[in-house]
Motif scaffolding. Structure first.
Motif, short mmCIF file in Angstrom:
data_model
loop_
_atom_site.label_atom_id
_atom_site.label_comp_id
_atom_site.label_asym_id
_atom_site.label_seq_id
_atom_site.Cartn_x
_atom_site.Cartn_y
_atom_site.Cartn_z
N PHE A 160 46.25 12.71 -9.03
CA PHE A 160 45.84 12.45 -10.53
C PHE A 160 47.27 11.18 -11.08
CE2 PHE A 160 44.41 16.72 -10.99
CZ PHE A 160 43.07 16.27 -10.82
N ARG A 161 48.61 11.30 -10.85
CA ARG A 161 49.25 10.28 -11.89
C ARG A 161 48.55 8.76 -10.57
NH1 ARG A 161 52.81 13.75 -9.63
NH2 ARG A 161 53.99 15.26 -11.04
N LYS A 162 48.05 8.80 -10.06
CA LYS A 162 48.01 7.30 -8.60
C LYS A 162 46.72 7.07 -9.37
CE LYS A 162 50.01 8.17 -4.89
NZ LYS A 162 49.10 8.24 -2.78
N ALA A 163 45.86 7.91 -10.19
CA ALA A 163 44.40 7.48 -10.65
C ALA A 163 44.82 6.65 -11.68
CB ALA A 163 43.39 8.58 -10.59
N GLN A 164 45.70 7.86 -12.79
CA GLN A 164 46.31 7.21 -13.95
C GLN A 164 46.64 5.91 -13.98
OE1 GLN A 164 49.32 9.41 -16.11
NE2 GLN A 164 48.43 10.31 -17.49
N HIS A 165 47.48 5.53 -12.99
CA HIS A 165 48.00 4.98 -12.76
C HIS A 165 47.53 2.96 -13.53
CE1 HIS A 165 50.61 1.55 -11.48
NE2 HIS A 165 50.10 1.12 -10.89
N GLU A 166 46.45 3.48 -11.88
CA GLU A 166 44.55 2.79 -11.38
C GLU A 166 44.29 2.80 -13.12
OE1 GLU A 166 44.82 0.24 -9.00
OE2 GLU A 166 46.36 1.54 -8.19
N SER A 167 44.12 3.12 -13.67
CA SER A 167 43.28 3.02 -15.32
C SER A 167 44.16 2.50 -16.30
CB SER A 167 42.87 5.39 -16.40
OG SER A 167 42.25 5.25 -15.13
N ARG A 168 45.91 3.21 -16.72
CA ARG A 168 46.17 2.25 -17.13
C ARG A 168 46.29 1.05 -17.14
NH1 ARG A 168 50.42 5.40 -16.81
NH2 ARG A 168 50.07 6.11 -18.59
N LYS A 169 46.18 0.47 -15.61
CA LYS A 169 46.33 -1.47 -15.33
C LYS A 169 44.86 -1.77 -15.15
CE LYS A 169 46.00 -1.83 -10.66
NZ LYS A 169 46.02 -1.84 -9.14
N GLY A 170 44.24 -0.77 -15.83
CA GLY A 170 42.77 -1.43 -15.32
C GLY A 170 42.82 -1.86 -17.09
N ALA A 171 43.16 -0.98 -18.15
CA ALA A 171 43.70 -0.79 -19.60
C ALA A 171 44.10 -2.10 -19.78
CB ALA A 171 43.73 0.29 -20.21
N GLU A 172 45.41 -2.19 -19.47
CA GLU A 172 46.10 -3.38 -20.00
C GLU A 172 44.86 -5.23 -19.42
OE1 GLU A 172 48.96 -3.49 -21.39
OE2 GLU A 172 48.39 -1.24 -21.88
N GLN A 173 44.37 -4.53 -17.96
CA GLN A 173 43.92 -6.34 -17.02
C GLN A 173 42.70 -6.86 -19.04
OE1 GLN A 173 43.00 -4.85 -13.99
NE2 GLN A 173 45.03 -5.76 -13.16
N ALA A 174 42.70 -5.13 -19.09
CA ALA A 174 41.29 -5.60 -20.58
C ALA A 174 41.71 -5.79 -21.06
CB ALA A 174 40.24 -4.43 -20.26
N LYS A 175 42.87 -5.37 -21.79
CA LYS A 175 43.45 -5.96 -24.10
C LYS A 175 44.14 -7.43 -23.32
CE LYS A 175 46.56 -2.56 -23.76
NZ LYS A 175 47.65 -1.70 -24.61
N ALA A 176 44.29 -7.67 -22.15
CA ALA A 176 44.83 -9.34 -21.77
C ALA A 176 43.87 -10.35 -21.65
CB ALA A 176 45.66 -9.17 -20.10
N LEU A 177 42.51 -9.65 -21.39
CA LEU A 177 41.10 -10.58 -21.04
C LEU A 177 40.78 -10.55 -22.87
CD1 LEU A 177 39.04 -12.37 -19.22
CD2 LEU A 177 38.54 -10.04 -18.21
N LEU A 178 40.87 -9.41 -23.34
CA LEU A 178 40.10 -9.58 -23.80
C LEU A 178 40.84 -10.13 -25.52
CD1 LEU A 178 37.60 -8.54 -26.47
CD2 LEU A 178 38.96 -6.53 -26.74
N ALA A 179 42.35 -10.67 -25.09
CA ALA A 179 43.03 -11.21 -26.22
C ALA A 179 42.67 -12.59 -25.84
CB ALA A 179 44.01 -10.49 -26.42
N ALA A 180 42.77 -13.36 -24.25
CA ALA A 180 42.87 -14.42 -23.94
C ALA A 180 41.14 -15.29 -24.58
CB ALA A 180 42.65 -14.43 -22.75
N ARG A 181 40.25 -14.01 -24.64
CA ARG A 181 39.49 -14.23 -25.17
C ARG A 181 38.61 -14.72 -26.93
NH1 ARG A 181 34.47 -12.46 -21.17
NH2 ARG A 181 35.67 -13.16 -19.49
N LEU A 182 39.66 -13.53 -27.57
CA LEU A 182 39.39 -13.93 -29.16
C LEU A 182 40.56 -15.23 -29.48
CD1 LEU A 182 39.06 -10.06 -29.60
CD2 LEU A 182 37.80 -11.66 -29.38
N THR A 183 41.37 -15.42 -28.85
CA THR A 183 42.30 -17.14 -29.19
C THR A 183 41.65 -17.85 -28.84
OG1 THR A 183 43.58 -16.30 -27.46
CG2 THR A 183 44.21 -15.05 -28.89
N SER A 184 40.82 -18.30 -27.68
CA SER A 184 40.46 -19.06 -27.42
C SER A 184 38.82 -18.98 -28.45
CB SER A 184 39.89 -19.36 -25.66
OG SER A 184 38.95 -18.24 -26.08
#
Length: 76
Positions: free
Chosen positions: A52-76
């Motif tokens: 579950f910790r490994k899955a949690q880490h991957e979910s956290r990573k997915g959220a961070e990647q999504a937030k970064a991509l969204l931020a880049a798209r909204l500021t361009s």
């Protein structure tokens, strides 16, 4: 576009909405897995807790990647 969680079609093809949905779902998963980790640890099942910790880490990573991509798209 169909959203399985809602069981309906939104009528729009909105990639930003999909990205926000993905980030939110990943973050909800992180919180849910915290409960599962605690349950496994309470039962003394470290193997399950680690899974579950490994899955949690991957979910956290997915959220961070999504937030970064969204931020880049909204500021361009």
């Amino acid at each position: 576009m169909t959203h399985p969680e809602l069981g309906e079609i939104t009528g729009t093809k909105d990639k930003d909405y999909d990205l926000i949905w993905f980030a939110e779902t990943c973050l909800r998963n992180v919180l849910r897995l915290e409960v599962y980790i605690a349950d496994a640890e309470r039962e003394g099942d470290q193997e399950l807790a680690e899974l579950f910790r490994k899955a949690q880490h991957e979910s956290r990573k997915g959220a961070e990647q999504a937030k970064a991509l969204l931020a880049a798209r909204l500021t361009s």
